[in-house]
Motif scaffolding. Structure first.
Motif, PDB file in Angstrom:
ATOM      1  N   GLY A 159       0.954  -1.285   0.365  1.00 57.69           N
ATOM      2  CA  GLY A 159       0.144  -0.300   0.003  1.00 57.69           C
ATOM      3  C   GLY A 159       0.734   1.272  -0.136  1.00 57.69           C
ATOM      4  O   GLY A 159       1.804   1.655   0.078  1.00 57.69           O
ATOM      5  N   SER A 185       2.453   6.171  -4.006  1.00 52.09           N
ATOM      6  CA  SER A 185       0.807   6.281  -5.212  1.00 52.09           C
ATOM      7  C   SER A 185       0.909   6.285  -6.388  1.00 52.09           C
ATOM      8  O   SER A 185       2.149   7.302  -6.768  1.00 52.09           O
ATOM      9  N   TRP A 228      -0.260   0.963  -6.424  1.00 52.41           N
ATOM     10  CA  TRP A 228       2.018   1.838  -5.702  1.00 52.41           C
ATOM     11  C   TRP A 228       2.299   0.768  -5.408  1.00 52.41           C
ATOM     12  O   TRP A 228       2.726   0.009  -5.997  1.00 52.41           O
TER      13      TRP A 228
END
Length: 796
Positions: free
Chosen positions: A177, A207, A213
């Motif tokens: 993430g 991101s 990601w």
């Protein structure tokens, strides 16, 4: 520390510092780690408490709870069934140290990263250490900075994952993430003033637009050597008599690692993912001290002469290695027509470059160099997978039936590269003779496999699973594994689970083809005596000349039954009893000191050795044990809490059968599998390990304490009179952390608070080499003593 390593550590520090402001805008998600597991199951949203097999979840908090920066060392502290000694003076095993699960061989544990098979080390442990004869995954090559949590399946799983998963599966789940990150700088030192450790690690996410990601992690450390050797008082004519000449303890190591993990949506129901690592660890390990003087043969009383004019005071050979790991996994996964699918390719490679310094080749006399390149080992793995899974509604079941199937193609290659000529000419470099051109070569194999896995919630109280897997290897043939498991919940507080499975472990390419001639030391008539020892590829002419047979796969049968108790929301206990049978277990044979006839037979092949050994299917074993894990959480006012943990493992290994001695060896009064080889398998690791932990957590600070008792273990010899059993040892670790503001945290701690050491090695039959080696390298807690450390971290 060298200038090169100082600059390298400085670069990592600057990268970490520069990275922090970039990500500081994003805050981490709140809450504890979820208990959903992916190891040992293909069902969606399976909780660890509902698993038919025991699965431990080790979170980031546990991974950071000690001063250790090595993954294997951390796991050995938190898992009672894991054993991780610290070899010293054991050649390459000093640099790549093996870990055991449930008392079995280190290579009988499968290691996954994000569910994908991790490549094994090129190093094979051939000296008298725990895990002798194995070539496992190097857990310490995986940086802690990149790990989100670890799932440890304590059960056989060959039917689900293939070869090696006999003792269990370690699945390392990487951080993922775009949100959150951390930077940490640490420093530590032992009570004796050595073993200084400086570490820098960082991780953070980016991101990739709104569809993906990228997460990066970097870690670097400089770990100085430790030395617990005793003074050398063996010969009062030595120039350094009475001084400490040996280095006995942890090696000098400098690991550097970078790792990435990424995902990007490429279709409505399709994601592209990839993760990879590049790491290098430089290690300087000490071999056995070479005295300045050597006795002239046939003189009584002994008359001494100088060993070499290049080192008039004697010398300590230093083995300098560079272990390099590179891995890359890339794949696509998604949903189509109700099926979850995952197609991936996986490449992994470990190379081990070995040099030797501060030593000589005796046969080259004064013209000998003092630096040698000894050779290079390389292990490579390539894997292609296709996995499919879906849920099917079955009217007779209370929940859906999960059907999973897949195929895998794997290619493995093992290569030995020769050293420079001076490293192996004559008797070769002292400490470790180089690999010769006749040892060099490249060997490979392929295997194909297919599996089917079924899981279902049969009734509201009963769940079950069935699995089978077929594998075909190009070198030894085919095998089929199967597994059945079930769990019955009597109520919310009491449940019973059990498994039965068959499994296997294919003989590694290293076990089949590793070849080297080295100087080993054996205690003969009370003296530590050097012997030129050949380790022969099992199918080579040299090995066949002393009775070898082609290797077969190890075959295993696993049975377990477990009781789960959860009388309250905050109190959980599991008790799992297991029995594991392993037939045709592969071991490195005894170091057979050869009679004249066999030495001459090898000499006619151009092989000049005094002893020989090779790998063989040696023994059938039975392992019986129990794992107990109990946790209790006490909630306090102001969101404070106290967590108590008790974990215990009892493990008993027995030999059911020893392979018949080859007739050729019997005629020459030699034993292929000697007493020492057998007993190392059964009594070389502790039968018991108990861990008691307490954690106090408050919003701004926390404290941790853990007491671990390591059980008795025995270092056997071929003469029972010289066996030594080492007593139990308690080790207490404490630490405390303080949060400063929203992002900073300071941690300080002491590992081995009481400065505990294992029993000293006896002087019987000179097993402690005149007091130079005071402790056993089989000690599960090592022998470095008290360790102080502090860490400063910034997270966002």
């Amino acid at each position: 520390m060298s200038t090169r390593h100082q600059k390298s550590l400085l670069v990592f520090s600057l990268i970490a510092a520069a990275t922090a402001p970039v990500f500081a805008q994003e805050a981490p998600a709140a809450g504890d780690m979820q208990t959903v597991v992916v190891t040992g199951t293909y069902a969606k949203n399976r909780r660890s408490a509902d698993s038919e097999s025991p699965v431990d979840i080790i979170g980031a908090k546990e991974l950071q709870a000690t001063g250790s920066t090595e993954l294997a060392s951390v796991l050995a502290r938190v898992l009672p069934s894991m054993n991780f000694p610290r070899p010293s003076g054991a050649d390459a095993s000093d640099a790549v140290r093996p870990a055991q699960l449930r008392g079995l061989a280190p290579d009988q544990v499968l290691v996954l990263v994000n569910g994908k098979r991790r490549h094994t080390s090129a190093v094979i442990n051939v000296n008298g250490t725990s895990g002798r004869g194995s070539a496992p995954v190097d857990l310490n090559a995986i940086p802690l900075a990149a790990i989100d949590h670890i799932e440890v399946l304590r059960d056989g799983a060959s039917a689900q994952y293939g070869s090696d998963a006999i003792a269990g599966v370690v699945n390392i789940i990487l951080k993922k993430g775009p949100r959150g990150g951390d930077v940490e700088v640490g420093y530590g030192e032992y009570q004796e003033g050595d073993g200084t450790q400086k570490t820098v690690k960082a991780s953070g996410g980016f991101s990739l637009g709104d569809k993906g990601w990228l997460r990066l992690a970097a870690e670097a450390a400089d770990r100085g050597p430790t030395n617990r050797a005793g003074a050398d008082t063996r010969n009062n004519q030595e120039p350094l008599y009475g001084q400490v000449t040996q280095r006995y303890g942890d090696s000098d190591t400098q690991p550097r690692n970078v790792l990435f993990n990424a995902q990007y949506q490429v279709g409505e129901n399709t994601d592209l993912y990839a993760f990879g690592q590049f790491g290098r660890r430089d290690t300087e390990a000490a071999a056995t001290w070479r005295s300045a003087l050597v006795a002239v043969p046939g003189t009584q009383p002994p008359r001494y002469e100088q060993r070499t004019p290049l080192f008039p005071n004697g010398f300590l050979p230093l083995q300098n290695s560079e272990s390099t790991d590179a891995s890359l996994v890339a794949g696509l996964r998604g949903d189509a027509a109700g099926w979850r699918w995952d197609a991936s390719v996986d490449y992994g490679r470990n190379s081990f470059w070995l040099d030797s310094d501060n030593t000589v080749n005796q046969d080259l006399k004064a013209q000998s160099p003092t630096h040698f390149h000894l050779g290079k080992l390389t292990n490579t793995q390539s894997v292609a997978n296709l996995d499919l899974a879906r849920e099917i509604q079955v009217a007779a079941f209370s929940g859906p039936l999960t059907v999973a199937t897949g195929i895998e193609i794997r290619h493995e290659q093992y290569e030995i590269g020769a050293g420079d000529e001076a490293s192996y000419t004559g008797s070769g470099a002292q400490g470790f003779a180089g690999f010769r051109p006749v040892n060099a070569g490249k060997n490979s194999r392929s295997n194909q496999s297919a599996y089917v896995n079924l899981e279902a919630q049969v009734t509201p109280k009963l769940s079950g699973a069935l699995a089978t897997r077929y594998e075909h290897y190009t070198d030894f043939g085919s095998t089929t594994s199967a597994k059945a498991s079930a769990r019955y919940a009597f109520n919310e507080a009491v449940s019973l689970r059990g498994t039965a499975s068959s499994g296997f472990r294919a003989p590694s390419l290293a076990q089949q083809f590793y070849t080297i001639t080295t100087t080993n030391f054996s205690v003969i008539n009370g003296f530590n005596t050097p012997i030129e020892t050949g380790t022969f590829a099992v199918n080579s002419a040299a090995a066949r000349a002393i009775g070898s047979q082609p290797l077969k796969a190890e075959k295993a049968r696993n049975y377990s039954i477990g009781l789960q108790l959860a009388p309250t929301r905050n109190f959980n206990t599991s008790i799992d009893v297991y029995r594991i049978f392993v037939d045709d277990r592969i071991a490195l044979s005894a170091n057979m000191t050869l009679p004249v006839d066999l030495r001459n037979a090898l000499a006619r092949q151009g092989v000049q050795v005094g002893a020989g050994r090779y790998f063989t299917n040696a023994i059938d074993t039975k392992t019986t044990g129990v794992d107990v894990v109990s946790t209790y959480r006490l909630d306090l006012p102001n969101r404070d809490r106290v967590d108590f943990t008790l974990a215990y493992n009892h493990n008993k290994n027995e030999v059911e059968h020893v392979a018949d001695n080859p007739e050729l060896l019997t005629r020459n009064a030699l034993l292929l599998i000697d007493r020492q080889t057998v007993l190392r398998t059964t009594v070389g690791s502790p039968k018991d390990k108990l861990s008691l932990g307490i954690d106090y957590t408050a919003p701004r600070w926390g404290a941790h304490a853990q007491a671990t008792q390591y059980g008795k273990f025995t270092v056997p010899q071929n003469n029972p009179a010289f066996d030594q059993t080492y007593g139990r040892q308690w080790v207490v670790d404490v630490s405390a952390s303080l949060k400063l503001g929203q992002n900073w945290r300071v941690t300080a701690g002491i590992d081995n608070l009481a400065d505990s050491y294992p029993d000293k090695t006896t002087s019987a039959n000179n097993l402690n080499v005149g007091g130079v080696y005071p402790y056993s390298i089989w000690s599960p807690a090592g022998f470095n003593g008290r360790y102080y450390y502090a860490k400063v971290g910034y997270s966002w």
